[in-house]
Design an enzyme around this catalytic site. Structure first.
Site, PDB file in Angstrom:
ATOM      1  N   ALA A   1       1.012  -1.004  -0.226  1.00 13.14           N
ATOM      2  CA  ALA A   1       0.103  -0.482   0.366  1.00 13.14           C
ATOM      3  C   ALA A   1       0.477   1.236  -0.008  1.00 13.14           C
ATOM      4  CB  ALA A   1      -0.872  -0.064   1.260  1.00 13.14           C
TER       5      ALA A   1
ATOM      6  N   ASN B   1       3.151   5.903 -16.611  1.00 13.57           N
ATOM      7  CA  ASN B   1       2.104   5.135 -15.952  1.00 13.57           C
ATOM      8  C   ASN B   1       1.482   6.507 -15.108  1.00 13.57           C
ATOM      9  OD1 ASN B   1       0.687   4.309 -13.147  1.00 13.57           O
ATOM     10  ND2 ASN B   1       1.030   2.389 -14.201  1.00 13.57           N
TER      11      ASN B   1
ATOM     12  N   ASN C   1      -3.630   4.194 -14.980  1.00  7.69           N
ATOM     13  CA  ASN C   1      -4.534   3.770 -14.077  1.00  7.69           C
ATOM     14  C   ASN C   1      -5.601   3.469 -13.018  1.00  7.69           C
ATOM     15  OD1 ASN C   1      -4.511   1.902 -11.818  1.00  7.69           O
ATOM     16  ND2 ASN C   1      -1.969   3.298 -10.453  1.00  7.69           N
TER      17      ASN C   1
ATOM     18  N   CYS D   1      -5.696   1.646  -9.109  1.00 12.92           N
ATOM     19  CA  CYS D   1      -4.753   1.572  -7.536  1.00 12.92           C
ATOM     20  C   CYS D   1      -5.747   1.505  -6.050  1.00 12.92           C
ATOM     21  CB  CYS D   1      -4.449   3.118  -7.221  1.00 12.92           C
ATOM     22  SG  CYS D   1      -3.039   2.941  -6.016  1.00 12.92           S
TER      23      CYS D   1
ATOM     24  N   ILE E   1      -4.246  -7.756 -14.837  1.00 18.10           N
ATOM     25  CA  ILE E   1      -4.329  -7.057 -14.503  1.00 18.10           C
ATOM     26  C   ILE E   1      -4.159  -6.424 -13.124  1.00 18.10           C
ATOM     27  CG2 ILE E   1      -6.730  -8.429 -13.792  1.00 18.10           C
ATOM     28  CD1 ILE E   1      -5.589 -10.235 -11.780  1.00 18.10           C
ATOM     29  N   ASN E   2      -4.597  -5.238 -12.116  1.00 20.61           N
ATOM     30  CA  ASN E   2      -4.081  -4.179 -11.167  1.00 20.61           C
ATOM     31  C   ASN E   2      -3.768  -5.647 -10.008  1.00 20.61           C
ATOM     32  OD1 ASN E   2      -3.084  -2.639  -9.113  1.00 20.61           O
ATOM     33  ND2 ASN E   2      -3.598  -0.976 -10.530  1.00 20.61           N
ATOM     34  N   THR E   3      -3.116  -5.129  -8.497  1.00 17.28           N
ATOM     35  CA  THR E   3      -3.634  -5.934  -7.419  1.00 17.28           C
ATOM     36  C   THR E   3      -4.666  -6.257  -7.183  1.00 17.28           C
ATOM     37  OG1 THR E   3      -3.516  -4.064  -6.387  1.00 17.28           O
ATOM     38  CG2 THR E   3      -1.100  -5.319  -6.160  1.00 17.28           C
TER      39      THR E   3
ATOM     40  N   GLY F   1       1.906 -11.298  -6.360  1.00 14.75           N
ATOM     41  CA  GLY F   1       2.977 -12.451  -6.493  1.00 14.75           C
ATOM     42  C   GLY F   1       2.022 -13.490  -7.107  1.00 14.75           C
TER      43      GLY F   1
ATOM     44  N   GLY G   1       5.578  -7.799 -12.324  1.00 16.62           N
ATOM     45  CA  GLY G   1       5.682  -6.957 -11.576  1.00 16.62           C
ATOM     46  C   GLY G   1       6.761  -7.268 -10.203  1.00 16.62           C
TER      47      GLY G   1
END
Lengths: 243, 303
Positions: B70, B100, B128, B131, B192-194, B218, B266
Site C-alpha cells: 500500500a 503510468n 491507472n 489503484c 490486472i492491478n493488485t 505475486g 511486477g
C-alpha cells in the site's frame, strides 16, 4: 548491489534467541552499516539483515529470532547455500567521527556497531561503545568489542550486568566524545537523539519490499526530503531526522 | 531462430516483457545491474499531477506466494518526472517508455496526460484507474463502466499517443468495464492491478499495513489474472497487456495464450532483481520447447 550465492560455514546460538551466522562468498563492496537481503526457501519476500562483520571472503550476520524468516535461518545448516543481495543501503560514514567517536547499540542494533568499530579503530580512532540489553542472558559481543580495543560499557534494563537502565544512562559515563553512531529500536534512537551533545548518524529499520530502492515500500520523511530507508538509509544524519 | 517481437498499439517492441509500474522506479536501480535496453519497454512509477508522499509505513506485508503493498502512489509529480526523471532515464534507456498515470479527478488525468504527450521518450500512456491504495480516486474510476468510459474519453482527447487503460480485478464484471474503455477509444487494456487484501499482526492484533488494506501481488494471483485476461480477450478487440504473478518465461506464454499481446512483470522484480532479464533470456528456450516459432502466433491461442 550484488547478487551472490553464499555458503553457510557456521550458524550458532550466542545469546537468548540470538544467532551468529557466518557465510562464505563474495563480500566486495560491503561497508559498515549496510545490510544484506536473504532469499529463504518458501518465503516470498527476502529478509533484510544488518551486516555485523565481513572480511575478504566471509560475512557475519547476527540476528534475533523474531518471526518466520529468522526462525528458518536459525535452523539452517553448515554447507547450505543462500542467495544474498549484498551492498545494500547507505552505511555509516566514518570520516565524520572525529578522534573519539561513541557507538551506541541496543539489542539487535548491536551487530552493525561491530564492523563500524573495527573500521574506526583501524583508522586510529579511540572508540567507546555502549551496548544495551534487557538482561544478562541476552548479552552478546561484549568480549569481541573489547578485543578490538574499544572501551565497552554495558547496560541492562534489569541491572543484572553493567549499568542498570537504558543506553542513555551510560552516556554520561563516557568521557568527551566527538560524534555518535547508533542503531537500535526507534524508541532508543529517539532517547539517544535527545541525550547526546554532538552530531551523529542513526540507523533505522522498516518493513521493506525489495531492499534496493525500487518499490518505495519503506519511505520516510526527513528534513532533506523523502528518503527510502533501504536505499537512502538505513543510516540518516541526526540533523535530517524528523520524529 | 524464434521471433519474440510483437507490436503493441502500433509500436513494435523486441519482446513482450515489460516491468510493471511501481516495481521498477524510473529504471536506474536496475540499470546498475543490467542493460535495461533488453526489455520490451517498462512502465514507470505511477505519476500524478501533484507530488505525493504516499501512505504511512508499514506499506508492505508478506503473504503466501506473494505480498501486499500500500505504497499509495508516492511520486515527485509530473513536472519533476519530466524535468528530472526522464532526462536521467535517457542516459540508461534508449527505447520508448510506458508512462503510468494516476489521478483523483478526470481533470488530473487529463492534465498529466497532456504534459506527458509532449515527451518524445514516452511511447504509450498507461492510465491507472485501478489503484486500490488511495482514497477518493484511483480505483473508484475503474470499478464502474461509466466512470471508466468517462476517464478514457477525456484522456484520449488529450493525447495522440496510444492509451492503455489499467484495470482493477476488484470488480464483478471486468469484461464489461474493458468493453466500455474500448468504446471510449482506448488503444489497449492492461490488467490486472493488485487484488485488495489485508494481513493482521498477531502480536499487535491490528492490520500490519498502516493503510489497513493493501494490494496482493505475486505468483499466487497468476490464475486469477489468466482467467480475467481470458474473459476480456473475448469481450474486446484491442490488445491486452497481461499481468499478475508472472515470474517465468512459461508464465509469459501462458498469459499470451489467454489473450495477452504483451505482459508486465511486477512483484518478481522486487524479489529477484534480474527477473525480467532472466525471463527474456529464457524465452527462446521455452518457445522452442513448446514448438513456438513466433510469439505473435500464440496470442489468444487458448480460445
Amino acid at each position: 548491489m550484488k547478487q551472490t550465492i553464499f555458503q553457510i560455514i557456521s550458524n550458532k546460538n550466542i545469546a537468548k534467541d540470538v544467532y551468529e551466522m557466518v557465510l562464505e562468498g563474495d563480500t566486495s563492496g560491503i561497508t559498515p552499516g549496510q545490510f544484506v537481503n536473504l532469499k529463504l526457501e518458501g518465503l516470498y519476500l527476502r529478509r533484510p539483515i544488518s551486516v555485523c562483520d565481513y572480511s575478504d571472503k566471509t560475512l557475519t550476520l547476527v540476528y534475533k529470532v523474531v518471526g518466520k524468516g529468522t526462525e528458518q535461518m536459525a535452523k539452517m545448516n553448515v554447507g547450505e547455500s543462500v542467495d544474498v543481495l549484498t551492498g545494500l543501503g547507505n552505511g555509516y560514514n566514518s570520516a565524520k567521527s572525529g578522534e573519539s567517536p561513541l557507538l551506541i547499540g541496543g539489542g539487535v542494533g548491536v551487530p552493525p556497531m561491530y564492523a563500524l568499530a573495527k573500521r574506526l579503530i583501524s583508522e586510529g580512532k579511540s572508540v567507546s561503545v555502549i551496548l544495551g540489553f534487557n538482561k544478562a542472558e541476552e548479552i552478546f559481543y561484549e568480549e569481541e568489542f573489547k578485543k578490538l580495543g574499544a572501551e565497552v560499557y554495558v547496560t541492562t534494563v534489569d541491572g543484572s550486568v553493567g549499568t542498570k537502565g537504558f543506553v542513555t544512562d551510560a552516556v554520561g559515563m563516557v568521557g568527551d566524545y566527538t560524534y555518535v553512531y547508533t542503531c537500535g529500536p526507534e524508541v532508543m534512537l529517539k532517547a539517544v537523539y535527545n541525550a547526546i551533545k554532538t552530531s551523529g548518524q542513526f540507523s533505522f529499520e522498516e518493513r521493506m519490499g525489495c531492499g534496493f530502492g525500487a518499490c518505495m515500500g519503506c519511505t520516510c520523511k526527513t528534513k532533506y526530503g523523502n528518503k527510502r530507508i533501504c536505499k537512502d538509509g538505513p543510516v540518516l544524519e541526526k540533523e535530517e531526522i524528523i520524529w | 531462430m524464434v521471433n519474440t517481437k510483437i507490436s503493441l498499439c502500433g509500436i513494435e517492441i523486441d519482446n513482450p516483457v515489460i516491468p510493471a509500474s511501481g516495481t521498477f522506479g524510473f529504471g536506474y536501480e536496475f540499470a546498475e545491474l543490467y542493460d535495461i535496453n533488453c526489455l520490451g519497454t517498462f512502465s514507470f512509477k505511477g505519476t500524478t499531477k501533484d507530488p505525493r508522499f504516499g501512505n504511512p509505513t508499514p506499506r508492505i506485508a508478506e503473504c503466501a506466494s506473494g505480498m501486499l503493498n500500500a505504497v499509495g502512489l508516492q511520486n515527485p509529480g509530473v513536472e519533476k518526472v519530466i524535468s528530472e526523471e526522464l532526462p536521467k532515464l535517457s542516459q540508461v534507456f534508449n527505447k520508448k517508455v510506458m508512462a503510468n498515470v494516476s489521478g483523483f479527478a478526470v481533470e488530473d488525468y487529463v492534465y498529466t496526460c497532456e504534459k506527458l504527450d509532449k515527451e518524445e521518450q514516452v511511447g504509450w500512456l498507461e492510465v491507472n484507474i485501478s489503484c486500490p491504495n488511495v482514497h477518493g480516486g484511483g480505483m473508484s474510476f475503474g470499478t464502474s463502466a461509466e466512470s471508466a468510459y468517462e476517464v478514457t474519453k477525456a484522456v484520449k482527447a488529450a493525447t495522440k499517443k496510444p492509451v492503455i487503460i489499467k484495470l482493477s480485478p476488484n470488480v464483478t464484471d471486468i469484461a464489461g468495464i474493458a468493453a466500455a474503455c474500448e468504446n471510449a477509444g482506448a488503444d489497449g487494456i492492461s490488467m490486472i492491478n493488485t487484488l485488495m487484501g489485508m494481513r493482521i499482526n498477531l502480536k499487535t492484533k491490528k492490520p500490519i499495513i498502516a493503510n489497513k488494506t493493501g494490494g496482493y501481488s505475486g505468483p499466487a494471483i497468476l490464475p486469477v489474472a489468466i482467467r480475467m485476461v481470458y474473459q476480456v480477450y473475448e469481450a474486446v478487440k484491442i490488445p491486452i497487456v497481461g499481468m499478475g504473478g508472472i515470474s517465468t518465461a512459461e508464465d509469459v506464454i501462458e498469459m499470451m495464450l489467454a489473450g495477452a499481446t504483451a505482459v508486465e512483470v511486477g512483484a518478481a522484480n522486487l524479489i529477484e532483481p534480474y527477473a525480467c532479464k532472466n525471463i527474456i533470456d529464457d524465452l527462446p528456450r521455452v518457445m522452442e520447447k513448446y514448438g513456438i516459432k513466433d510469439l505473435k502466433d500464440i496470442i489468444g491461442g487458448a480460445h
